[in-house]
Design a protein around this motif. Structure first.
Motif, PDB file in Angstrom:
ATOM      1  N   SER A 166     -42.251 -92.660  -6.521  1.00 42.58           N
ATOM      2  CA  SER A 166     -43.502 -91.919  -6.615  1.00 42.58           C
ATOM      3  C   SER A 166     -44.293 -92.424  -7.813  1.00 42.58           C
ATOM      4  O   SER A 166     -43.759 -93.148  -8.662  1.00 42.58           O
ATOM      5  CB  SER A 166     -43.211 -90.428  -6.766  1.00 42.58           C
ATOM      6  N   PRO A 167     -45.579 -92.056  -7.920  1.00 38.66           N
ATOM      7  CA  PRO A 167     -46.404 -92.559  -9.027  1.00 38.66           C
ATOM      8  C   PRO A 167     -45.825 -92.314 -10.422  1.00 38.66           C
ATOM      9  O   PRO A 167     -45.981 -93.146 -11.309  1.00 38.66           O
ATOM     10  CB  PRO A 167     -47.733 -91.819  -8.833  1.00 38.66           C
ATOM     11  N   THR A 168     -45.142 -91.186 -10.632  1.00 41.45           N
ATOM     12  CA  THR A 168     -44.555 -90.921 -11.949  1.00 41.45           C
ATOM     13  C   THR A 168     -43.152 -91.504 -12.086  1.00 41.45           C
ATOM     14  O   THR A 168     -42.585 -91.492 -13.174  1.00 41.45           O
ATOM     15  CB  THR A 168     -44.455 -89.405 -12.224  1.00 41.45           C
ATOM     16  N   GLY A 169     -42.586 -91.963 -10.980  1.00 41.55           N
ATOM     17  CA  GLY A 169     -41.221 -92.463 -11.007  1.00 41.55           C
ATOM     18  C   GLY A 169     -40.171 -91.378 -10.904  1.00 41.55           C
ATOM     19  O   GLY A 169     -38.978 -91.655 -10.992  1.00 41.55           O
ATOM     20  N   HIS A 170     -40.583 -90.140 -10.682  1.00 44.40           N
ATOM     21  CA  HIS A 170     -39.643 -89.016 -10.628  1.00 44.40           C
ATOM     22  C   HIS A 170     -38.952 -88.874  -9.276  1.00 44.40           C
ATOM     23  O   HIS A 170     -37.917 -88.216  -9.185  1.00 44.40           O
ATOM     24  CB  HIS A 170     -40.361 -87.703 -10.956  1.00 44.40           C
ATOM     25  N   VAL A 171     -39.545 -89.431  -8.233  1.00 48.29           N
ATOM     26  CA  VAL A 171     -39.023 -89.247  -6.877  1.00 48.29           C
ATOM     27  C   VAL A 171     -38.775 -90.600  -6.230  1.00 48.29           C
ATOM     28  O   VAL A 171     -39.594 -91.516  -6.341  1.00 48.29           O
ATOM     29  CB  VAL A 171     -39.992 -88.410  -6.020  1.00 48.29           C
ATOM     30  N   THR A 172     -37.645 -90.723  -5.547  1.00 47.30           N
ATOM     31  CA  THR A 172     -37.294 -91.932  -4.811  1.00 47.30           C
ATOM     32  C   THR A 172     -37.647 -91.761  -3.339  1.00 47.30           C
ATOM     33  O   THR A 172     -37.298 -90.749  -2.731  1.00 47.30           O
ATOM     34  CB  THR A 172     -35.780 -92.226  -4.934  1.00 47.30           C
ATOM     35  N   TYR A 189     -36.978 -98.540  18.237  1.00 57.51           N
ATOM     36  CA  TYR A 189     -37.914 -98.914  19.298  1.00 57.51           C
ATOM     37  C   TYR A 189     -38.667 -97.666  19.733  1.00 57.51           C
ATOM     38  O   TYR A 189     -38.066 -96.665  20.139  1.00 57.51           O
ATOM     39  CB  TYR A 189     -37.189 -99.526  20.493  1.00 57.51           C
ATOM     40  N   ASP A 190     -39.995 -97.726  19.628  1.00 49.26           N
ATOM     41  CA  ASP A 190     -40.831 -96.573  19.920  1.00 49.26           C
ATOM     42  C   ASP A 190     -41.227 -96.574  21.404  1.00 49.26           C
ATOM     43  O   ASP A 190     -41.857 -97.523  21.884  1.00 49.26           O
ATOM     44  CB  ASP A 190     -42.082 -96.595  19.039  1.00 49.26           C
ATOM     45  N   ASN A 191     -40.857 -95.512  22.103  1.00 49.25           N
ATOM     46  CA  ASN A 191     -41.139 -95.426  23.534  1.00 49.25           C
ATOM     47  C   ASN A 191     -42.621 -95.242  23.829  1.00 49.25           C
ATOM     48  O   ASN A 191     -43.067 -95.514  24.951  1.00 49.25           O
ATOM     49  CB  ASN A 191     -40.347 -94.276  24.161  1.00 49.25           C
ATOM     50  N   HIS A 192     -43.377 -94.783  22.842  1.00 44.20           N
ATOM     51  CA  HIS A 192     -44.813 -94.582  23.046  1.00 44.20           C
ATOM     52  C   HIS A 192     -45.587 -95.882  22.840  1.00 44.20           C
ATOM     53  O   HIS A 192     -46.369 -96.280  23.697  1.00 44.20           O
ATOM     54  CB  HIS A 192     -45.342 -93.511  22.093  1.00 44.20           C
ATOM     55  N   SER A 193     -45.359 -96.554  21.722  1.00 47.09           N
ATOM     56  CA  SER A 193     -46.090 -97.787  21.432  1.00 47.09           C
ATOM     57  C   SER A 193     -45.480 -99.011  22.109  1.00 47.09           C
ATOM     58  O   SER A 193     -46.088-100.073  22.127  1.00 47.09           O
ATOM     59  CB  SER A 193     -46.152 -98.018  19.916  1.00 47.09           C
ATOM     60  N   LYS A 194     -44.258 -98.864  22.635  1.00 46.02           N
ATOM     61  CA  LYS A 194     -43.556 -99.958  23.322  1.00 46.02           C
ATOM     62  C   LYS A 194     -43.306-101.147  22.408  1.00 46.02           C
ATOM     63  O   LYS A 194     -43.419-102.299  22.801  1.00 46.02           O
ATOM     64  CB  LYS A 194     -44.332-100.416  24.569  1.00 46.02           C
ATOM     65  N   GLN A 195     -42.947-100.846  21.169  1.00 47.86           N
ATOM     66  CA  GLN A 195     -42.612-101.903  20.228  1.00 47.86           C
ATOM     67  C   GLN A 195     -41.726-101.338  19.120  1.00 47.86           C
ATOM     68  O   GLN A 195     -41.588-100.123  18.988  1.00 47.86           O
ATOM     69  CB  GLN A 195     -43.871-102.513  19.608  1.00 47.86           C
ATOM     70  N   ASP A 196     -41.126-102.228  18.356  1.00 46.14           N
ATOM     71  CA  ASP A 196     -40.344-101.778  17.214  1.00 46.14           C
ATOM     72  C   ASP A 196     -41.273-101.168  16.172  1.00 46.14           C
ATOM     73  O   ASP A 196     -42.374-101.668  15.922  1.00 46.14           O
ATOM     74  CB  ASP A 196     -39.590-102.949  16.576  1.00 46.14           C
ATOM     75  N   GLU A 197     -40.826-100.082  15.570  1.00 42.98           N
ATOM     76  CA  GLU A 197     -41.581 -99.402  14.521  1.00 42.98           C
ATOM     77  C   GLU A 197     -40.636 -99.069  13.376  1.00 42.98           C
ATOM     78  O   GLU A 197     -39.418 -99.264  13.462  1.00 42.98           O
ATOM     79  CB  GLU A 197     -42.207 -98.110  15.055  1.00 42.98           C
ATOM     80  N   CYS A 198     -41.203 -98.540  12.298  1.00 40.67           N
ATOM     81  CA  CYS A 198     -40.418 -98.094  11.148  1.00 40.67           C
ATOM     82  C   CYS A 198     -40.831 -96.664  10.808  1.00 40.67           C
ATOM     83  O   CYS A 198     -42.018 -96.387  10.635  1.00 40.67           O
ATOM     84  CB  CYS A 198     -40.662 -98.999   9.941  1.00 40.67           C
ATOM     85  N   ARG A 199     -39.846 -95.780  10.683  1.00 42.66           N
ATOM     86  CA  ARG A 199     -40.155 -94.382  10.396  1.00 42.66           C
ATOM     87  C   ARG A 199     -39.447 -93.946   9.114  1.00 42.66           C
ATOM     88  O   ARG A 199     -38.376 -94.429   8.768  1.00 42.66           O
ATOM     89  CB  ARG A 199     -39.753 -93.491  11.564  1.00 42.66           C
ATOM     90  N   ALA A 200     -40.090 -92.990   8.417  1.00 40.58           N
ATOM     91  CA  ALA A 200     -39.584 -92.499   7.126  1.00 40.58           C
ATOM     92  C   ALA A 200     -38.246 -91.800   7.299  1.00 40.58           C
ATOM     93  O   ALA A 200     -37.984 -91.168   8.333  1.00 40.58           O
ATOM     94  CB  ALA A 200     -40.595 -91.553   6.494  1.00 40.58           C
ATOM     95  N   THR A 201     -37.390 -91.892   6.275  1.00 40.43           N
ATOM     96  CA  THR A 201     -36.058 -91.282   6.342  1.00 40.43           C
ATOM     97  C   THR A 201     -35.821 -90.192   5.295  1.00 40.43           C
ATOM     98  O   THR A 201     -34.853 -89.451   5.407  1.00 40.43           O
ATOM     99  CB  THR A 201     -34.964 -92.349   6.192  1.00 40.43           C
ATOM    100  N   GLY A 202     -36.678 -90.094   4.272  1.00 38.42           N
ATOM    101  CA  GLY A 202     -36.490 -89.007   3.323  1.00 38.42           C
ATOM    102  C   GLY A 202     -36.816 -89.381   1.893  1.00 38.42           C
ATOM    103  O   GLY A 202     -37.032 -90.553   1.554  1.00 38.42           O
ATOM    104  N   ILE A 203     -36.863 -88.363   1.055  1.00 34.63           N
ATOM    105  CA  ILE A 203     -37.178 -88.544  -0.370  1.00 34.63           C
ATOM    106  C   ILE A 203     -36.316 -87.580  -1.187  1.00 34.63           C
ATOM    107  O   ILE A 203     -35.835 -86.568  -0.668  1.00 34.63           O
ATOM    108  CB  ILE A 203     -38.680 -88.307  -0.671  1.00 34.63           C
ATOM    109  N   TYR A 204     -36.117 -87.891  -2.473  1.00 34.12           N
ATOM    110  CA  TYR A 204     -35.408 -86.955  -3.351  1.00 34.12           C
ATOM    111  C   TYR A 204     -35.745 -87.255  -4.809  1.00 34.12           C
ATOM    112  O   TYR A 204     -36.142 -88.364  -5.156  1.00 34.12           O
ATOM    113  CB  TYR A 204     -33.900 -87.004  -3.143  1.00 34.12           C
ATOM    114  N   GLY A 205     -35.601 -86.255  -5.658  1.00 31.97           N
ATOM    115  CA  GLY A 205     -35.867 -86.435  -7.078  1.00 31.97           C
ATOM    116  C   GLY A 205     -36.087 -85.106  -7.769  1.00 31.97           C
ATOM    117  O   GLY A 205     -35.777 -84.039  -7.228  1.00 31.97           O
ATOM    118  N   ILE A 206     -36.621 -85.159  -8.972  1.00 30.16           N
ATOM    119  CA  ILE A 206     -36.938 -83.971  -9.757  1.00 30.16           C
ATOM    120  C   ILE A 206     -38.372 -84.104 -10.249  1.00 30.16           C
ATOM    121  O   ILE A 206     -38.740 -85.102 -10.865  1.00 30.16           O
ATOM    122  CB  ILE A 206     -35.988 -83.820 -10.960  1.00 30.16           C
ATOM    123  N   ILE A 207     -39.188 -83.111  -9.954  1.00 32.22           N
ATOM    124  CA  ILE A 207     -40.587 -83.128 -10.360  1.00 32.22           C
ATOM    125  C   ILE A 207     -40.859 -82.020 -11.368  1.00 32.22           C
ATOM    126  O   ILE A 207     -40.111 -81.044 -11.464  1.00 32.22           O
ATOM    127  CB  ILE A 207     -41.530 -82.997  -9.147  1.00 32.22           C
TER     128      ILE A 207
END
Length: 222
Positions: free
Chosen positions: A49-55, A63-81
């Motif tokens: 994150s901008p402050t470096g507090h969160v990863t 493979y995305d069934n809607h776009s019919k191509q490989d995609e990349c989706r978010a998996t999560g974040i963690y840290g202390i703010i």
């Protein structure tokens, strides 16, 4: 994650003793440049994150069934703010809105369903979340994003930050389908480190609006 946090006050940057942190790498993660790569990876590593507090964890390839191509989706974040991350009208901070060029996979799928999509921050903008890093963005149905999440779990986190408290958080999207970028639910685990209050809240991402399950003390909106 919350179980590893005691009720004392913690320094927001001192996360190494709470989590195993891979080496942060801001590039090429968080962009769509992965399509020019030939190693089948979405991101080389996590970002910060901008402050470096969160990863921000690396996105996963599918493979995305809607776009019919490989995609990349978010998996999560963690840290202390803390209040250095607080971003409101009265307290301008590092959190940023999403740009028109940044659309996580699943965004257009929601539109194709006949619903209005929103870009949803995992680390909330009001808590310093980056709105331009795709590792921090998931598609949400409009009324789930706002006002449901905005006035629910995010407002709860904001209340702690405005009180000058530190908040440990771990936020994970759970995808209802292996071939979709739309999370069926978003899991919020967070704790006010000054009061010691912890919450486990799961918000369902539904066309009809949000619904929260989890611990009894989760904020619930009608």
């Amino acid at each position: 994650m919350i179980a590893l946090v005691s009720t004392g006050v913690h320094t927001p940057t001192a996360t190494d003793d709470l989590y195993f942190l891979p080496d942060p790498a801001d590039q090429p993660g968080g962009s769509n440049s992965w399509r020019s790569r030939d190693d089948k990876k979405c991101d080389d590593g996590p970002g910060l994150s901008p402050t470096g507090h969160v990863t921000y964890l690396p996105r996963e390839r599918y493979y995305d069934n809607h776009s019919k191509q490989d995609e990349c989706r978010a998996t999560g974040i963690y840290g202390i703010i803390d209040d250095d991350d607080l971003t409101t009208v009265g307290h301008p901070g590092p959190g940023s809105s999403t740009g028109h060029a940044k659309r996580p996979p699943g965004y257009e799928e929601i539109r194709r369903q006949g619903h209005k999509p929103n870009n949803g921050h995992l680390q909330p903008k009001l808590g310093g979340g980056d709105g331009k890093d795709l590792r921090n963005l998931v598609p949400q149905y409009s009324h789930v994003n706002s006002p449901y999440i905005r006035d629910g779990v995010e407002a709860d986190i904001r209340k702690s930050l405005e009180a000058g408290h530190s908040v440990a958080l771990s936020i994970t999207p759970h995808y209802g389908s292996g071939g979709s970028g739309i999370p069926g639910k978003i899991e919020y685990n967070y704790a006010d480190l000054n009061t010691g209050v912890t919450k486990h809240c799961v918000v369902l991402n539904r066309p009809s609006g949000g619904l929260t399950t989890g611990s009894a003390n989760c904020p619930k909106k009608p």
